[in-house]
Design an enzyme around this catalytic site. Structure first.
Site, short mmCIF file in Angstrom:
data_model
loop_
_atom_site.label_atom_id
_atom_site.label_comp_id
_atom_site.label_asym_id
_atom_site.label_seq_id
_atom_site.Cartn_x
_atom_site.Cartn_y
_atom_site.Cartn_z
N LYS A 90 2.52 10.24 1.34
CA LYS A 90 1.62 9.08 1.39
C LYS A 90 0.83 9.08 2.69
O LYS A 90 1.41 9.26 3.76
CB LYS A 90 2.44 7.78 1.30
N THR A 137 -0.35 -5.00 5.07
CA THR A 137 0.10 -3.79 4.37
C THR A 137 1.62 -3.60 4.47
O THR A 137 2.13 -2.53 4.15
CB THR A 137 -0.58 -2.53 4.96
N GLY A 139 5.12 -3.24 3.43
CA GLY A 139 5.79 -3.04 2.14
C GLY A 139 4.99 -2.22 1.14
O GLY A 139 5.38 -2.13 -0.03
N THR A 140 3.90 -1.57 1.59
CA THR A 140 3.12 -0.76 0.64
C THR A 140 3.96 0.38 0.07
O THR A 140 3.88 0.69 -1.12
CB THR A 140 1.87 -0.16 1.31
N GLY A 141 4.77 1.00 0.95
CA GLY A 141 5.56 2.15 0.50
C GLY A 141 6.60 1.76 -0.55
O GLY A 141 6.75 2.41 -1.59
N CYS A 142 7.30 0.65 -0.27
CA CYS A 142 8.33 0.18 -1.21
C CYS A 142 7.67 -0.16 -2.56
O CYS A 142 8.19 0.16 -3.63
CB CYS A 142 9.01 -1.08 -0.68
#
Ligand SMILES: Nc1ncnc2c1ncn2[C@@H]1O[C@H](COP(=O)(O)OP(=O)(O)OP(=O)(O)O)[C@@H](O)[C@H]1O
Ligand SMILES: Cc1ncc(CO)c(N)n1
Ligand SMILES: [Mg+2]
Length: 552
Positions: A231, A264, A266-269
């Site tokens: 990512k 942004t 928590g975008t990965g979760c």
């Protein structure tokens, strides 16, 4: 920069169902290991459980992650993301964190034995389709998880190797690196490291450009996961949000626009949970990743001005769709590219001229052999358009013919149409996708190879390509000719329907260009500017069938 590779092998060869809220457990097409598929809970296993076998099966993601007291990341993000995608989410909590927009103030790990207990409770009983992992604070937790997954196999495993929060706080012990690399990754269908995590997994490799991300994706693939998504949310100096997807053979550069916002956290979760949710519904991997990224971009865009907390990174609103589209329910009809065969586009002016209501015209087209209907009304007032669309839905539904609305996403939502067709100056397809959800049909008019590529990236299902011949329906329309059509078909990863000046006299010329992904022709005047719509549709259909039989 790495070259952009946009192969999408599944689109043309086998039209995959867009949504499978099937009452029986769906098998994930083409994205799972035979090993797990063979041992996964099958319908036979379900038959042993009378209670769940008799009711409706919900797609189900189990997240194994940490709690974020601020509610933007971790377990809280995962549950909201799955909910937003229409998927049930259970949770095994690995740690409780004290967290806000400033950073992480404390971490309280849950004892490994109790994590094991939670895993057993859910996995032994609740028909989990996909497990998604987030914060796994210790090597011991990874080992417990691997053992549980061996005992209770699931259909897919999504591993987000959370190590450090964006605020710089450590969320997992350094010893987890070996657990990921040597144990958990081998079981994973996809792993989704961000730049820092990819670097840590690869012994400190520098990741500063898209080309580095591609190298990293290939190296991480060697640890054993089926797919890798590196990512690029934290790639500095980029106006786009670029992620690299590698399936072991092909590298895909997935580009989205970068939303200018501080929200942004928590975008990965969220991304990993949305991927898991799409897999649980039965979508193939790359499609799941694209849908997840499109959802995230919309959620960030919707939430860009939210003001909460005084720290550098705020949360965003996962459930924005609840406010923006109350009609956003799952679709009735799955998209089948063969439905593009005889595509009838309405024109109320023509129907008025011949003195027939729209519903009669649509019914006649279907009786004559039309395989999909698009309502294209440029002048109609909104309320009348919605009423007409609802009435036409009632005509189409018994015949199982999809009904699309031209341009007007609001009208499509209001009448729960099967999808929307947009032109180049209408709403962008990725926004339409975010508003309509993953299961609706989206078509885009394209005149160039670049537009066709963008339509695919945006998550469209098909493209309309033309005008092939000059037409009176669209004055001043650029004609691309049969050569132009052929060029775009060759480049397009999406199925194509040809449009523009096509009728009984020339439909054969169009279909005879012999492109595998050219699925049919779209017509307006050839049907609706005629007295006998049904008869004309029948004649056109027989022309198409003749060509179809001779070329295939
Ligand atoms: N500002 C943004 N606009 C659009 N997409 C973004 C933005 N920031 C991140 N993304 C996308 O969000 C997804 C998550 O990427 P990111 O690199 O931020 O993960 P992460 O660092 O693990 O997230 P987290 O903040 O939860 O730790 C990726 O698809 C990325 O491209
Ligand atoms: C609990 C938790 N999991 C994951 C992340 C990564 O965003 C976070 N900040 N907190
Ligand atoms: Mg980030």
């Amino acid at each position: 920069m790495a070259s952009t590779l946009f192969f999408q092998p599944f689109v043309l060869s086998s039209p995959t169902p867009l949504v499978s809220f099937s009452p029986i457990r769906a098998i994930l097409p083409g994205c799972l290991s035979p090993r797990r598929r063979s041992v996964s809970l099958s319908t036979t296993a379900m038959a042993d459980k009378p209670t769940s076998a008799m009711g409706t099966k919900l797609p189900h993601v189990l997240t194994v992650a940490g709690s974020d007291s601020g509610g933007g990341a971790g377990i809280q993000a995962d549950i909201k993301a799955c909910g937003a995608m229409g998927v049930y989410c259970s949770s095994v909590i690995t740690a409780v964190t004290a967290q806000n927009t400033v950073g992480v103030q404390g971490v309280h790990p849950v004892p490994e034995k109790f994590i094991e207990k939670q895993l057993e409770s859910v996995l032994s009983d609740m028909d989990v389709d996909v497990v998604k992992t987030g914060m796994l604070p210790s090597l011991g937790v990874i080992k417990v998880l691997c053992e549980s997954l061996k005992r209770f196999p699931v259909k897919a495993l999504v591993v987000d190797p959370v190590m450090v929060s964006t605020s710089g706080d450590t969320l997992s012990a350094p010893s987890t690196l070996s657990g990921y690399r040597d144990e958990l990754f081998r079981m994973a269908d996809i792993v989704t490291p961000n730049l820092k995590e990819a670097s840590a997994l690869l012994g400190g490799m520098q990741l500063q450009a898209v080309s580095d991300m591609s190298l990293a994706a290939k190296s991480i693939h060697k640890f054993g996961p089926k797919n890798v998504l590196v990512k690029g949310g934290d790639l500095s100096g980029s106006t786009e949000a670029v992620d690299i997807f590698f399936d072991g053979e092909t590298l895909y550069e997935l580009r989205g626009s970068r939303v200018q916002t501080r929200n942004t956290h928590g975008t990965g979760c969220t991304l990993a949970s949305c991927i898991a949710a799409e897999l649980a519904k039965g979508h193939p991997m790359l499609q799941a990743v694209k849908a997840a990224k499109a959802f995230l971009e919309s959620a960030l865009h919707y939430s860009k001005d939210i003001a909460m907390g005084s720290g550098p990174q705020g949360p965003f609103d996962h459930l924005f769709r609840l406010k923006s589209s109350p009609y956003n329910v799952e679709p009735r009809l799955k998209f089948n590219p063969d439905d593009l065969f005889l595509y009838a586009v309405t024109d109320s002016g023509m129907n008025r001229k011949w003195g027939r209501p729209m519903t009669d015209a649509v019914e006649a087209a279907i009786k004559g052999g039309a395989t999909i209907i698009q309502l294209r009304e440029k002048e109609m007032k909104t309320q009348e358009f919605i009423q007409t669309a609802k009435a036409c839905m009632e005509v189409c539904q018994p015949h199982k013919i999809p009904l699309l609305i031209n341009d007007r996403v609001d009208v499509a939502l209001a009448c729960n149409a099967d999808g929307v067709h947009v032109g180049q100056s209408d709403m962008q397809a990725h926004t339409v996708r975010a508003l309509l959800g993953p299961g609706k049909i989206i078509g885009v008019s394209c005149k160039t190879v670049a537009q066709a590529e963008k339509a695919w990236m945006d998550g469209a299902d098909y493209i309309g390509c033309g005008g092939v011949f000059p037409t009176n329906t669209k004055k001043d329309n650029i004609t691309i000719g049969l050569e132009g059509l052929k060029e775009i078909c060759l480049a397009s990863k999406l199925p194509v329907v040809a449009i523009g000046g096509i009728g009984i006299g020339n439909a054969n010329l169009v279909m005879e260009i012999g492109m595998k992904n050219l699925k049919g022709v779209a017509v307006v005047s050839a049907l609706f500017d005629k007295e006998n719509v049904e008869g004309e549709a029948r004649k056109l259909r027989s022309v198409l069938e003749r060509v179809f039989c001779s070329v295939s």
